[in-house]
Motif scaffolding. Structure first.
Motif: not given
Length: 279
Positions: A2, A104, A132-137, A140, A180, A182, A185
């Motif tokens: 992101s 995590w 934190y980073q935001e996932t596609d789902d 964070w 998955q 992560w 990211l």
């Protein structure tokens, strides 16, 4: 990955706004209060007029980001104190990390909504400041290698702007269709290059500063120091298993040295103004 990854890039004088300068000085100098004259003198180094600086201070006061215990003297306001304290923690950033066991941290925010744009920005800034980073789902996430326990970490997030109803959990495994991973990211290579650029900029500046005027030296230390501090504060603090932790800590240690030099440069600048006024 992101937009919430920050890489080092020196500032240009024209990039320094009156508002940003005031907030920067409030969080970086260590002084509890700042007289308006001092703020005006700092602004002059970046071509910011006194009237422009005063307007910025007035607006920051209205936003509760500044307060004044006495006429012409300013300090962080009620809406910026916690964030100011958080920004100042860059000097002890190594203490915020522990060994990573593969778990995590996951922040759940979907139930909080997105209609309040101001609160959305505050929430995402708080999460970004905590790596934190935001996932596609819409989750964070970050590696669970922070020294704080879950409750303390959640309190820290809400102190700097996250919603009171944010939910945090610690995940040791995730089962779901799709990718998955992560760790993707973040870009460890880009972060490592950013650390190296910051260290190089500091080292070059340290060799230049003795030959500069007091005005130029003070200005340069802010143009280089502030983006390094910003990079430290927004760094995801990745464990060695996921990124160049050694490079990050080298940058942070170098910034400690540069900060001492920068503080001395700014003191010399203010002293020179006092001596000129006495002549």
């Amino acid at each position: 990955m992101s937009q919430f990854v920050y890489y080092f890039e020196p500032l240009k004088p024209e990039d320094v706004s009156a508002r940003a300068l005031v907030l920067s000085l409030m969080s970086s100098t260590g002084a509890a209060e700042h007289p308006i004259g001092q703020l005006i003198n700092a602004a002059a180094l970046f071509g910011i007029e006194a009237a422009t600086l005063r307007v910025a201070v007035t607006r920051l006061m209205k936003d509760d980001l500044l307060e004044s215990a006495e006429r012409g003297v300013y300090a962080p306001g009620p809406k910026s104190r916690a964030l100011t304290r958080r920004v100042q923690q860059w000097q002890h950033v190594a203490d915020r990390m522990v060994d990573w066991n593969g778990d995590w941290l996951v922040a759940l925010v979907q139930h909080l909504g997105r209609s309040n744009r101001k609160q959305l920005r505050a929430r995402e800034r708080a999460l970004a400041l905590s790596g934190y980073q935001e996932t596609d789902d819409g989750l964070w996430v970050r590696p669970a290698n922070l020294a704080s326990d879950l409750d303390r970490h959640r309190a820290d997030l809400t102190d700097i702007g996250a919603d009171d109803d944010i939910i945090l959990m610690r995940a040791s495994g995730v089962a779901k269709q799709g990718d998955q991973n992560w760790a993707r990211l973040w870009s460890p290579a880009d972060l490592s290059r950013s650390y190296a650029r910051a260290v190089e900029a500091i080292e070059v500046s340290l060799t230049r500063l003795p030959g500069l005027s007091v005005e130029a030296a003070a200005r340069e230390t802010l143009l280089i120091g502030q983006p390094v501090i910003r990079a430290i504060n927004f760094d995801p603090l990745l464990p060695p298993e996921l990124g160049d932790q050694a490079g990050f800590l080298r940058m942070a240690e170098k910034m400690l040295e540069y900060n001492k030099t920068g503080q001395a440069c700014w003191r010399a600048y203010y002293t020179s103004l006092e001596e000129t006024a006495q002549d």
